[in-house]
Write a protein that holds these residues in place. Structure first.
Motif, PDB file in Angstrom:
ATOM      1  N   LYS A  52      -0.874   8.532   2.823  1.00 12.82           N
ATOM      2  CA  LYS A  52      -0.186   8.340   4.108  1.00 12.82           C
ATOM      3  C   LYS A  52       0.798   7.172   4.031  1.00 12.82           C
ATOM      4  CE  LYS A  52      -4.012  10.059   6.975  1.00 12.82           C
ATOM      5  NZ  LYS A  52      -5.051   9.672   7.973  1.00 12.82           N
ATOM      6  N   ILE A  53       0.334   6.033   3.494  1.00 11.78           N
ATOM      7  CA  ILE A  53       1.165   4.823   3.472  1.00 11.78           C
ATOM      8  C   ILE A  53       2.353   5.004   2.535  1.00 11.78           C
ATOM      9  CG2 ILE A  53       1.215   2.392   2.820  1.00 11.78           C
ATOM     10  CD1 ILE A  53      -1.814   2.336   3.637  1.00 11.78           C
ATOM     11  N   TYR A  54       2.086   5.394   1.302  1.00  6.33           N
ATOM     12  CA  TYR A  54       3.175   5.530   0.337  1.00  6.33           C
ATOM     13  C   TYR A  54       4.056   6.733   0.655  1.00  6.33           C
ATOM     14  CZ  TYR A  54       0.873   1.901  -2.433  1.00  6.33           C
ATOM     15  OH  TYR A  54       0.328   0.715  -2.864  1.00  6.33           O
ATOM     16  N   GLY A  55       3.454   7.766   1.227  1.00  3.85           N
ATOM     17  CA  GLY A  55       4.247   8.908   1.666  1.00  3.85           C
ATOM     18  C   GLY A  55       5.237   8.520   2.748  1.00  3.85           C
ATOM     19  N   PHE A  56       4.801   7.646   3.663  1.00  6.94           N
ATOM     20  CA  PHE A  56       5.708   7.174   4.713  1.00  6.94           C
ATOM     21  C   PHE A  56       6.878   6.411   4.122  1.00  6.94           C
ATOM     22  CE2 PHE A  56       7.283   3.918   7.559  1.00  6.94           C
ATOM     23  CZ  PHE A  56       7.524   4.628   8.725  1.00  6.94           C
ATOM     24  N   TYR A  57       6.585   5.495   3.198  1.00  7.28           N
ATOM     25  CA  TYR A  57       7.674   4.720   2.595  1.00  7.28           C
ATOM     26  C   TYR A  57       8.658   5.630   1.866  1.00  7.28           C
ATOM     27  CZ  TYR A  57       5.595   0.110   3.496  1.00  7.28           C
ATOM     28  OH  TYR A  57       5.114  -1.039   4.101  1.00  7.28           O
TER      29      TYR A  57
END
Length: 336
Positions: free
Chosen positions: A211-216
């Motif tokens: 979720k976090i790295y996908g958002f970035y």
């Protein structure tokens, strides 16, 4: 001659770098001491201790101490200072810092961001701690690891809460700084093994980082560099699944040359120059240089960045980081 940014991209893509990437050179940004974007109104909440100074409480209410002669600060987990003593009651005691600051709160940081030459380097935002570290900072390592076994539903819920905060923070970083690269800390093991078995890591930690790295990645960030100065070779396939481009901190017990051979092209490796071998009061240019040359010889120029394994440009003993830089400059001259 390639720019630092171009040379790093050639290295991690298996192309034609014209020299070894020299540690953190491609991520030099705004902070003269640490070399990355570290200042912002969100992470600046609370206090942070100085080496050898008094303990300080951060925005999560976690009290950190930084004894002189140690690599960094670590939370105090005695009865007086532990934030979370019962995982089933985390909703009562865990309160994330605010993220909704007005534009004027970001304004003092913007001139340095705007001055970054993005053709030469990656505008790199530093984010710490990570999801796992935030969990054990709140409750202590033993309670945290036991929580995965004894209260998995509550641990999932706490991790979801931390991820929601990280995503709010990420949205503000992207909005104001528009970073090209994220340098994200989260130590996942000791020098001998990962703290969690891959199956448990996959259940609790991988979804959070997807979720976090996908958002970035969906919002303009080109590179994800993840720091874990530990053994984590057993987690590399999961790092790839998370979207990590460079694993920084890979100590030599991981058999980095073997990882490059097996996973190069899917992920790159930054490290293999162990602090434990060189960062001590007896260091010399010759002793440091010898370890640097061993590392570049065994790892090669593709999918590998020679670097001290600690999570940022610097060392516990002054001069060690610079000695590595000097040796790599000499090696690069010899390659011309």
């Amino acid at each position: 001659m390639l720019t630092k940014r171009q040379n790093l991209l050639e290295t991690i893509k298996g192309g034609n770098p014209d020299r070894f990437v020299n540690q953190y050179e491609a991520f030099v940004c705004t902070d003269a001491i640490y070399g990355m974007i570290m200042g912002d109104p969100i992470s600046g909440q609370g206090e942070f201790p100085m080496p050898g100074g008094q303990p300080a409480k951060n925005g999560w209410g976690i009290t950190f101490a930084w004894p002189e002669g140690t690599p960094g600060a670590f939370p105090l987990h005695d009865a007086e200072h532990k934030v979370l003593k019962d995982i089933t009651k985390w909703r009562e005691f865990v309160k994330a810092p605010k993220t909704d600051f007005p534009p004027e709160a970001w304004a003092p940081f913007m001139p340095a961001i705007e001055a970054i030459d993005r053709n030469e380097v990656f505008a790199t935002a530093f984010v710490a701690p990570g999801v796992f570290e935030q969990c054990h900072h709140l409750m202590g390592m033993e309670d945290c690891l036991m929580g995965f076994y004894e209260e998995p539903e509550e641990m999932h819920a706490l991790i979801d809460y931390i991820v929601e905060y990280e995503l709010r923070y990420a949205a503000e970083l992207v909005k104001y700084y528009k970073p090209d690269c994220i340098f994200h800390h989260d130590d996942w093991g000791s020098s001998l093994n990962s703290f969690m078995a891959p199956e448990m890591f996959e259940e609790f930690i991988v979804p959070a980082y997807k979720k976090i790295y996908g958002f970035y990645k969906a919002n303009g960030v080109e590179l994800i560099v993840h720091h874990s100065d530990s053994y984590a070779a057993n987690l590399v396939p999961l790092m790839i699944e998370m979207g990590i481009d460079i694993w920084q901190g890979c100590i030599s017990s991981n058999n980095v040359p073997e990882l490059i051979k097996k996973f190069g092209g899917q992920i790159s490796f930054m490290g293999d120059i162990d602090n434990s071998l060189i960062d001590n009061e007896a260091w010399t240019q010759e002793s440091v240089g010898a370890e640097v040359r061993k590392a570049v010889k065994r790892c090669g120029k593709h999918y590998y960045i020679p670097c001290i394994t600690q999570g940022g440009p610097g060392s516990v003993y002054p001069g060690v980081y610079e000695a590595i830089t000097t040796e790599l400059n000499q090696i690069n001259k010899e390659l011309l």
